[in-house]
Motif scaffolding. Structure first.
Motif, mmCIF file in Angstrom:
data_model
loop_
_atom_site.group_PDB
_atom_site.id
_atom_site.type_symbol
_atom_site.label_atom_id
_atom_site.label_comp_id
_atom_site.label_asym_id
_atom_site.label_seq_id
_atom_site.Cartn_x
_atom_site.Cartn_y
_atom_site.Cartn_z
ATOM 1 N N LEU A 44 0.806 -1.216 0.000
ATOM 2 C CA LEU A 44 0.000 0.000 0.000
ATOM 3 C C LEU A 44 0.842 1.270 0.000
ATOM 4 N N ARG A 45 2.092 1.163 0.421
ATOM 5 C CA ARG A 45 2.980 2.326 0.399
ATOM 6 C C ARG A 45 3.892 2.334 -0.820
ATOM 7 N N SER A 46 3.754 1.335 -1.689
ATOM 8 C CA SER A 46 4.688 1.204 -2.809
ATOM 9 C C SER A 46 4.253 1.965 -4.052
ATOM 10 N N LYS A 47 2.975 2.336 -4.126
ATOM 11 C CA LYS A 47 2.473 2.998 -5.337
ATOM 12 C C LYS A 47 1.700 4.255 -4.957
ATOM 13 N N SER A 48 1.814 5.267 -5.803
ATOM 14 C CA SER A 48 1.109 6.519 -5.539
ATOM 15 C C SER A 48 -0.405 6.336 -5.594
ATOM 16 N N LEU A 49 -0.874 5.383 -6.411
ATOM 17 C CA LEU A 49 -2.308 5.112 -6.488
ATOM 18 C C LEU A 49 -2.864 4.757 -5.117
ATOM 19 N N PHE A 50 -2.162 3.901 -4.387
ATOM 20 C CA PHE A 50 -2.623 3.477 -3.075
ATOM 21 C C PHE A 50 -2.434 4.570 -2.020
ATOM 22 N N ARG A 55 -9.951 4.970 -0.315
ATOM 23 C CA ARG A 55 -10.226 3.645 0.246
ATOM 24 C C ARG A 55 -8.947 2.936 0.665
ATOM 25 N N TYR A 56 -7.864 3.135 -0.091
ATOM 26 C CA TYR A 56 -6.604 2.484 0.246
ATOM 27 C C TYR A 56 -5.913 3.176 1.433
ATOM 28 N N VAL A 57 -6.093 4.487 1.567
ATOM 29 C CA VAL A 57 -5.551 5.193 2.736
ATOM 30 C C VAL A 57 -6.250 4.706 4.006
ATOM 31 N N LEU A 58 -7.572 4.551 3.932
ATOM 32 C CA LEU A 58 -8.309 4.020 5.076
ATOM 33 C C LEU A 58 -7.894 2.579 5.370
ATOM 34 N N LEU A 59 -7.712 1.789 4.321
ATOM 35 C CA LEU A 59 -7.278 0.403 4.510
ATOM 36 C C LEU A 59 -5.908 0.346 5.169
ATOM 37 N N PHE A 60 -5.005 1.227 4.769
ATOM 38 C CA PHE A 60 -3.670 1.248 5.380
ATOM 39 C C PHE A 60 -3.770 1.516 6.881
ATOM 40 N N ASN A 61 -4.587 2.492 7.275
ATOM 41 C CA ASN A 61 -4.735 2.798 8.696
ATOM 42 C C ASN A 61 -5.400 1.656 9.451
ATOM 43 N N LEU A 62 -6.372 0.987 8.808
ATOM 44 C CA LEU A 62 -7.003 -0.173 9.433
ATOM 45 C C LEU A 62 -5.976 -1.277 9.688
ATOM 46 N N LEU A 63 -5.180 -1.583 8.679
ATOM 47 C CA LEU A 63 -4.189 -2.657 8.817
ATOM 48 C C LEU A 63 -3.077 -2.279 9.783
ATOM 49 N N LEU A 64 -2.696 -1.001 9.811
ATOM 50 C CA LEU A 64 -1.659 -0.564 10.747
ATOM 51 C C LEU A 64 -2.119 -0.767 12.187
ATOM 52 N N ALA A 65 -3.341 -0.330 12.503
ATOM 53 C CA ALA A 65 -3.872 -0.512 13.853
ATOM 54 C C ALA A 65 -4.055 -1.995 14.177
ATOM 55 N N ASP A 66 -4.557 -2.762 13.216
ATOM 56 C CA ASP A 66 -4.774 -4.191 13.441
ATOM 57 C C ASP A 66 -3.461 -4.937 13.646
ATOM 58 N N SER A 288 -6.690 -4.370 -8.379
ATOM 59 C CA SER A 288 -5.489 -3.524 -8.409
ATOM 60 C C SER A 288 -4.526 -3.903 -7.298
ATOM 61 N N LEU A 289 -5.069 -4.090 -6.091
ATOM 62 C CA LEU A 289 -4.213 -4.447 -4.960
ATOM 63 C C LEU A 289 -3.683 -5.863 -5.111
ATOM 64 N N ARG A 290 -4.496 -6.774 -5.635
ATOM 65 C CA ARG A 290 -4.047 -8.158 -5.813
ATOM 66 C C ARG A 290 -2.864 -8.234 -6.773
ATOM 67 N N VAL A 291 -2.932 -7.499 -7.871
ATOM 68 C CA VAL A 291 -1.827 -7.486 -8.832
ATOM 69 C C VAL A 291 -0.565 -6.925 -8.187
ATOM 70 N N ALA A 292 -0.731 -5.835 -7.422
ATOM 71 C CA ALA A 292 0.428 -5.226 -6.768
ATOM 72 C C ALA A 292 1.019 -6.154 -5.707
ATOM 73 N N LEU A 293 0.166 -6.884 -4.989
ATOM 74 C CA LEU A 293 0.656 -7.817 -3.975
ATOM 75 C C LEU A 293 1.514 -8.913 -4.597
ATOM 76 N N PHE A 294 1.073 -9.467 -5.702
ATOM 77 C CA PHE A 294 1.858 -10.520 -6.351
ATOM 78 C C PHE A 294 3.125 -9.950 -6.975
ATOM 79 N N TYR A 295 3.068 -8.699 -7.394
ATOM 80 C CA TYR A 295 4.273 -8.064 -7.913
ATOM 81 C C TYR A 295 5.320 -7.938 -6.810
ATOM 82 N N VAL A 296 4.887 -7.488 -5.631
ATOM 83 C CA VAL A 296 5.809 -7.385 -4.504
ATOM 84 C C VAL A 296 6.301 -8.756 -4.083
ATOM 85 N N LEU A 297 5.410 -9.744 -4.104
ATOM 86 C CA LEU A 297 5.793 -11.098 -3.719
ATOM 87 C C LEU A 297 6.881 -11.650 -4.624
ATOM 88 N N CYS A 298 6.858 -11.261 -5.871
ATOM 89 C CA CYS A 298 7.870 -11.730 -6.822
ATOM 90 C C CYS A 298 9.151 -10.909 -6.740
#
Length: 314
Positions: A44-50, A55-66, A288-298
């Protein structure tokens, strides 16, 4: 007497082995969930889109707290499981911090649900509502409300005349007086009721839009399922508040080995699983996030042209 002592020793060893197994199980689950959350946070911090989309900014804060809450709750579980006693001040600080982080998720889930409602049911207003400024103010409000709740809870505990006690770290350390318990209950249940109402309102709005829309019903149904998953996540988080009450009712009806097993499973379901659902919901369902996740995974594999004209992978 020797037979009784031998039986007690055997029971103690069995209880110790079960506690150790519970600690291993919860730690393994915690590590897996932390790895997945960290992977998503990094993405979520790797691309300017996120970084710029509401929605992705809110998701980042949710995951950070969690993620922080997941780590801290596992620490408290292990301390309790091992029977480690801490000074009251240290234990109170840890429990207050966990309580602060645990109250962020319902607020962010409500904000994310309302954002989805506006995006689906009021698409023309979404651009003006889900701006960077409004998102920043929403995030600031969420963290401020949670921090103020922690401060008030801490002040209520501080007013109680206690000595420097040592005890196991549980939520009960905040309930030194009836006022602190009453405040905790009122704030917690009001918070979850408000968050649940926001999610249900968003879901009903999306469902009505799906029934009346002539086209694009697939995206509306997908948004509705996302809101239902948010509601499931909220319900599981609420069950963590009722964790102690549930265990108190089960303690009298279950044997000691069964009780320890149920306690471990409930901890995983109510404290750990909800803190990873955000990553699962969006990581697996958002293209969009799924593609980016697999990109980072690779490992950011990319192909570039070498000076000699050959292709080099790095």
């Amino acid at each position: 007497m020797e037979v009784v002592s031998a039986g007690n020793a055997t029971a103690a060893r069995a209880s110790l082995s079960q506690r150790a197994a519970g600690g291993v199980l919860t730690t393994c689950c915690c590590v897996i969930f932390l790895m997945f959350n960290s992977w998503t946070l990094f993405t979520l911090r790797s691309k300017s889109l996120f970084r710029e989309t509401s929605r992705y900014v809110l998701l980042f804060n949710l995951l950070l707290a969690d993620t922080l809450y997941l780590s801290l709750s596992q620490l408290l579980y292990l301390l309790s499981n091992l029977g480690v006693s801490l000074p009251y001040s240290a234990c109170g600080a840890l429990v207050l911090l966990a309580n602060l982080l645990g109250r962020i998720s319902p607020l962010v889930l409500a904000a994310m649900s309302l954002e989805r409602y506006v995006a689906v049911c009021r698409p023309l207003r979404h651009v003006s509502v889900a701006t960077a400024g409004n998102t920043a103010r929403a995030v600031l409000t969420v963290w401020t409300v949670s921090c103020l709740n922690g401060v008030v809870q801490g002040l209520l505990v501080k007013t109680f005349p206690f000595e420097q006690l040592t005890q196991l770290c549980t939520i009960s350390v905040l309930f030194l007086s009836p006022v602190s318990k009453l405040y905790y209950d009122v704030f917690t249940y009001f918070l979850f009721a408000w968050a649940g109402s926001s999610i249900l309102f968003s879901f009903v709005g999306v469902a009505l839009s799906a029934r009346s829309a002539a086209t694009d019903k697939a995206s509306l149904r997908k948004a509705g399922r996302t809101l239902l998953l948010h509601l499931l996540q909220l319900v599981l988080s609420l069950m963590s508040v009722l964790y102690g009450i549930i265990l108190a009712h089960l303690a009298s009806s279950l044997s000691r080995p069964d009780f320890l097993l149920v306690q471990t499973l409930l901890f995983v379901c109510f404290f750990q699983l909800p803190r990873c659902l955000g990553s699962l919901i969006y990581g697996l369902r958002d293209r969009s996030l799924r593609v980016a996740l697999f990109y980072v995974l690779c490992c950011h594999v990319r192909v570039w042209r070498s000076p000699a004209g050959g292709a080099v992978a790095s």
